[in-house]
Design a protein around this motif. Structure first.
Motif, PDB file in Angstrom:
ATOM      1  N   PRO A 112      20.065  39.969  35.980  1.00 15.31           N
ATOM      2  CA  PRO A 112      20.522  40.176  36.956  1.00 15.31           C
ATOM      3  C   PRO A 112      22.072  39.748  37.865  1.00 15.31           C
ATOM      4  CG  PRO A 112      19.565  38.585  36.719  1.00 15.31           C
ATOM      5  CD  PRO A 112      20.005  39.102  34.834  1.00 15.31           C
ATOM      6  N   ARG A 113      22.542  39.591  37.228  1.00 10.41           N
ATOM      7  CA  ARG A 113      24.172  38.964  37.978  1.00 10.41           C
ATOM      8  C   ARG A 113      24.957  39.929  37.367  1.00 10.41           C
ATOM      9  NH1 ARG A 113      26.761  35.321  35.545  1.00 10.41           N
ATOM     10  NH2 ARG A 113      28.105  34.606  36.884  1.00 10.41           N
ATOM     11  N   GLY A 114      24.404  40.706  36.601  1.00  8.55           N
ATOM     12  CA  GLY A 114      25.460  42.390  36.301  1.00  8.55           C
ATOM     13  C   GLY A 114      25.989  41.979  34.792  1.00  8.55           C
ATOM     14  N   LEU A 115      26.240  43.111  34.735  1.00  9.20           N
ATOM     15  CA  LEU A 115      27.001  43.057  33.276  1.00  9.20           C
ATOM     16  C   LEU A 115      28.672  42.628  33.454  1.00  9.20           C
ATOM     17  CD1 LEU A 115      25.589  46.527  31.252  1.00  9.20           C
ATOM     18  CD2 LEU A 115      25.016  43.788  31.590  1.00  9.20           C
ATOM     19  N   ALA A 116      29.258  42.783  34.783  1.00  9.61           N
ATOM     20  CA  ALA A 116      30.625  42.500  35.264  1.00  9.61           C
ATOM     21  C   ALA A 116      30.067  41.928  36.563  1.00  9.61           C
ATOM     22  CB  ALA A 116      31.227  43.660  35.106  1.00  9.61           C
ATOM     23  N   PRO A 117      29.971  40.651  36.483  1.00 14.99           N
ATOM     24  CA  PRO A 117      29.543  40.174  37.592  1.00 14.99           C
ATOM     25  C   PRO A 117      31.013  39.656  38.799  1.00 14.99           C
ATOM     26  CG  PRO A 117      28.986  38.394  36.459  1.00 14.99           C
ATOM     27  CD  PRO A 117      29.636  39.713  35.416  1.00 14.99           C
ATOM     28  N   ASN A 118      31.804  39.660  37.845  1.00 16.46           N
ATOM     29  CA  ASN A 118      33.081  39.329  38.495  1.00 16.46           C
ATOM     30  C   ASN A 118      33.814  40.360  39.422  1.00 16.46           C
ATOM     31  OD1 ASN A 118      32.663  36.556  37.844  1.00 16.46           O
ATOM     32  ND2 ASN A 118      33.670  36.687  36.742  1.00 16.46           N
ATOM     33  N   THR A 119      33.431  41.592  39.334  1.00 15.39           N
ATOM     34  CA  THR A 119      34.361  42.973  40.234  1.00 15.39           C
ATOM     35  C   THR A 119      33.048  43.308  41.368  1.00 15.39           C
ATOM     36  OG1 THR A 119      35.002  44.755  39.727  1.00 15.39           O
ATOM     37  CG2 THR A 119      33.052  44.345  38.394  1.00 15.39           C
ATOM     38  N   ARG A 120      33.792  43.808  41.872  1.00 14.80           N
ATOM     39  CA  ARG A 120      32.678  44.737  43.416  1.00 14.80           C
ATOM     40  C   ARG A 120      32.857  46.338  43.028  1.00 14.80           C
ATOM     41  NH1 ARG A 120      31.107  40.517  42.333  1.00 14.80           N
ATOM     42  NH2 ARG A 120      30.946  38.472  43.905  1.00 14.80           N
ATOM     43  N   LEU A 121      32.278  47.376  44.409  1.00 14.57           N
ATOM     44  CA  LEU A 121      31.975  48.149  44.218  1.00 14.57           C
ATOM     45  C   LEU A 121      33.697  49.114  44.533  1.00 14.57           C
ATOM     46  CD1 LEU A 121      28.157  48.336  45.736  1.00 14.57           C
ATOM     47  CD2 LEU A 121      29.222  49.532  43.297  1.00 14.57           C
ATOM     48  N   ASN A 122      34.347  47.845  44.943  1.00 11.55           N
ATOM     49  CA  ASN A 122      35.258  48.342  45.766  1.00 11.55           C
ATOM     50  C   ASN A 122      36.280  48.266  45.764  1.00 11.55           C
ATOM     51  OD1 ASN A 122      34.417  46.940  48.029  1.00 11.55           O
ATOM     52  ND2 ASN A 122      33.443  49.266  48.584  1.00 11.55           N
TER      53      ASN A 122
END
Length: 570
Positions: free
Chosen positions: A445-455
């Protein structure tokens, strides 16, 4: 006359003050009292109508100066929810309030119930004339009014549609309102009018075709969006169609399927843009942006891209984001060898994540969920690291500077010295993840790479060094919780612009180990998991991030509500 004046003069039997002779008042006093009572009666009879007229014009007359887009375009009376309403249309809003009858007692509490309701026009995606038709009748019919379809934001990031009926039997009145409403909706430039749709009938439980025609196509038709549908018949079908497709005829492309299908369509869109721009498709250091946006309708197993864009796996939500024209620019990676471009993608895994996918692909005959569970458990049971060398270029973040020229100079200096800033790591790694997007899913739920963003113009490099199976499982379990999955001594994370992965080819592998690995073929190819699509490559793979290379229909993950993990498989 005295009867009409009675409510204002008090009870009729009230005693008059005694006159000079102690009897009734003189005649002139009685006449004057009667005249006053009649005047008050006439005033009372006229008061309700005057107050009603004041209330009808109050929203316009008493309102402050209108802002841009708030100037009234139309005003009329419609029946809404079985109540007559005063309706006002502006370029930004549609608002109405019930027309209430005057209280016989003059009670002001009834006026408080006449609360104004408002619809933002940016939330409206369709307007239709409402008619009564007989069974089998397709055209014509008795006009009943106008129906407005609105996008409604429910809990847990879920969108749905709702209808508001404005009833009025006047043909001229309804056609005038219908024309103005259509003009306002046509002014939203990002909303598509024509879409190229790819449906993968083999994805997940073979439900993509049903999802599209039962849930998505009706919304597209309601929004007057024309579609050209291709049901793919083999792997690479969408890519071959896109290479020959005249994308200028469409406002967007939509893929109905899982992560692998979406990856293929995204790659085809970007490859088509390079071909149209006259680029050499074997070497593209600076690719051009995709011509049209891409929409994702989740119909797969994991649906990482859909979760990242919408925060939920919900076909109607995805379709409404497309209909409403919610566009988000997204970073894309290029994966290439020293001699050629392999593909465009959003994320990749080398090692455990790639081996799991390679084993699952060999058991396509199994049901989707069973196949992936089997591959996961089998790869985990036979856990072995990959020996490779990682080279990466950390993200250069310019320091804040009040002078624009100084900032540009710093960026130029950093670009010139970028060749000397490569970092290298060599060793045995259980898994290497390279991700330009957060990669949200129900299992993370936090993401496989939570420290990055879409853009944000960067990639997350996540390196899991060799460790025991027990510790590795603890690391995997953290993805399904709110705890930091990287808080282990054997896990390293970096924010990078470029990555080079050079596997160390193993010699002397026996047939049994090759079968187990399902990774290195006789030619020494190693598997890569790129957006859920399997790719094998033996030589060095160079990964670059390209900021905002494609537009996707969706919203920024920072704007989404958090959602709970629903996976307990590990």
């Amino acid at each position: 006359m005295l009867g009409a004046a009675a409510p204002f003069l008090g009870p009729q039997r009230r005693a008059w003050p005694e006159g000079p002779a102690g009897g009734r008042p003189p005649r002139e006093q009685r006449a004057r009292a009667a005249a006053v009572g009649a005047a008050r009666a006439r005033s009372s009879a006229a008061a309700p109508e005057e107050r009603r007229q004041r209330r009808r014009v109050a929203p316009l007359a008493a309102a402050p100066p209108a802002e841009a887009g708030e100037e009234p375009l139309l005003r009329g009376i419609f029946e809404i929810s079985k109540r007559s309403c005063d309706v006002v249309l502006s370029a930004r809003r549609l608002r109405w309030s019930p027309i209430l009858p005057e209280s016989p007692t003059g009670d002001s509490r009834m006026l408080l119930q006449a609360q104004e309701e408002i619809i933002e026009m940016k939330d409206v995606f369709s307007v239709k004339l409402k008619r009564r038709r007989f069974a089998g009748q397709k055209k014509g019919g008795t006009l009943l009014g106008i129906t407005i379809f609105k996008c409604l934001n429910k809990e847990e990031n879920k969108l749905t549609d709702c209808a508001i009926h404005l009833n009025n039997l006047s043909e001229d009145h309804c056609h005038s309102w219908f024309r103005h409403l259509k003009e306002i909706l046509n002014g939203f430039q990002n909303r598509p009018k024509s879409l190229k749709v790819f449906v993968n009938p083999s994805s997940h439980k073979r439900e993509a075709t049903h999802v599209y025609y039962e849930q998505v196509a009706p919304l597209f038709k309601l929004a007057d969006i024309k579609t050209d549908v291709t049901v793919t018949e083999y792997e690479g079908h969408a890519l071959s169609v896109l290479k020959e497709c005249e994308l200028q005829a469409f406002d967007g492309v939509v893929c109905v399927g899982g992560d692998g299908s979406v990856s293929e369509v995204a790659h085809g869109l970007l490859l088509k843009a390079q071909i149209d721009a006259g680029k050499d498709t074997d070497y593209i250091p600076t690719p051009v942006r995709a011509l049209v946006p891409l929409g994702v309708i989740p119909a797969g197993t994991t649906n990482i891209l859909a979760h990242t864009l919408y925060g939920i796996k919900h076909a109607v939500t995805a379709a409404l984001h497309i209909v409403m024209g919610h566009i988000q620019p997204v970073d894309v990676c290029t994966f290439s060898t020293p001699s050629r471009l392999l593909r465009f993608g959003f994320s990749a895994m080398f090692g455990f994540g790639a081996r799991t996918l390679a084993l699952a692909e060999k058991h396509r005959w199994m049901p989707s969920n069973q196949r992936k569970d089997f591959a996961f458990i089998k790869t985990l049971a036979d856990l072995k690291p990959e020996e490779c060398e990682l080279s990466f270029l950390p993200l250069q973040i310019p320091q804040e500077d009040s002078h624009e020229n100084d900032r540009k100079k710093k960026e130029k200096i950093k670009k010139k010295g970028s060749k000397d800033q490569w970092h290298k790591i060599q060793g045995h790694f259980l898994n290497v993840s390279i991700m330009a997007i957060p990669c949200l899913c129900s299992m993370a739920p936090r993401g496989l790479a939570p420290n990055t963003r879409l853009n944000n113009g960067s990639m997350a490099l996540i390196v899991v060094q060799n460790t025991s199976r027990t510790e590795f499982i603890k690391h995997l379990k953290r993805y399904a919780s709110v705890k930091n999955q990287f808080n282990f001594p054997f896990v390293e994370t970096y924010t990078v612009q470029e990555v080079k992965v050079q596997p160390r080819l193993k010699s002397g592998l026996d047939a049994k180990e090759n079968t187990y690995l399902n990774a290195a073929s006789a030619e020494g190819n190693y598997p890569w998991n790129i957006d859920g699509d399997l790719m094998k490559e033996a030589s060095e793979v160079h990964v670059r991030v390209h900021p905002q290379l494609i537009n996707l229909y969706g919203v920024n993950t920072d704007d989404l509500e958090s959602f709970q993990a629903t996976c307990s498989c590990i």
